[in-house]
Design a protein around this motif. Structure first.
Motif, short mmCIF file in Angstrom:
data_model
loop_
_atom_site.label_atom_id
_atom_site.label_comp_id
_atom_site.label_asym_id
_atom_site.label_seq_id
_atom_site.Cartn_x
_atom_site.Cartn_y
_atom_site.Cartn_z
N TYR A 92 7.69 11.35 -28.33
CA TYR A 92 7.73 12.01 -27.15
C TYR A 92 9.23 12.22 -27.25
O TYR A 92 9.61 13.36 -27.55
CB TYR A 92 7.48 11.92 -25.62
N GLY A 151 11.55 11.77 -29.45
CA GLY A 151 11.96 12.17 -31.37
C GLY A 151 13.19 11.32 -31.58
O GLY A 151 13.80 10.24 -31.55
N SER A 159 7.90 24.82 -32.90
CA SER A 159 8.44 23.69 -31.63
C SER A 159 9.23 23.93 -30.81
O SER A 159 9.83 24.87 -30.70
CB SER A 159 9.60 23.20 -33.03
N LYS A 188 12.21 22.13 -25.12
CA LYS A 188 11.61 20.61 -24.92
C LYS A 188 12.31 19.60 -25.33
O LYS A 188 12.27 19.00 -25.39
CB LYS A 188 10.04 20.92 -24.54
N ASN A 189 11.84 19.30 -26.74
CA ASN A 189 12.76 18.22 -27.80
C ASN A 189 13.71 17.90 -27.67
O ASN A 189 14.70 17.03 -27.37
CB ASN A 189 12.47 18.86 -29.26
N CYS A 190 14.71 18.85 -27.05
CA CYS A 190 15.88 18.57 -27.17
C CYS A 190 16.23 17.77 -25.72
O CYS A 190 17.17 17.00 -25.38
CB CYS A 190 16.99 20.05 -27.14
#
Length: 147
Positions: free
Chosen positions: A83, A85, A19, A23-25
């Motif tokens: 995108y 999350g 993961s 980027k997700n954060c």
């Protein structure tokens, strides 16, 4: 084939894709912040239109719920969530989406058994927990006079 939980954990970790955590954060932070900023803009606009702070805040909450349900109905909210999350789980909009999505999914089963019954599949436990927690909290405050 017998394996220990540790062996299974290693096998699952090896098979699952990585993961992109940073980027997700970042996306969650930006989209969640954008939703909160939209709420603040609504409050400011409602106050500019002459509403008091408390009424403007309520109106902004209603506006965010309406927008979340509208975007859920058009399938846009789910695309944003792909995108953003966790950024779309900002409490009021995420909750509105969690109520609207199952209702929309089961609307073909009719108004009562589909729309009405399935509406609270996801949100129901949250409502029950929130209600029970508020009762317990209220009792603690009442019993210990913590106000």
């Amino acid at each position: 084939m017998k394996m220990t939980p540790e062996e299974y954990g290693r096998m699952a970790k090896k098979a699952s894709p990585g993961s992109p955590f940073p980027k997700n954060c970042l996306l969650a932070f930006l989209i969640g912040g954008l939703i909160c900023t939209l709420g603040q803009v609504c409050i400011e606009l409602y106050q500019y239109a002459g509403l008091e702070q408390e009424v403007a805040s309520t109106a902004a909450s209603v506006t965010l719920v309406f927008l979340a349900v509208l975007l859920s109905g058009f399938g846009v909210y789910d695309n944003i969530a792909k995108y953003a999350g966790a950024g779309t789980l900002v409490p009021i909009t995420g909750f509105a989406n969690s109520v609207a999505s199952p209702a929309l999914e089961f609307k073909s089963e009719g108004l009562v058994l589909g729309l009405g019954a399935k509406m609270f599949i996801i949100a129901g436990p949250v409502i029950v927990y929130g209600t029970a927690a508020s009762v317990v909290y209220g009792l603690i405050i009442y019993l210990f006079r913590l106000y």
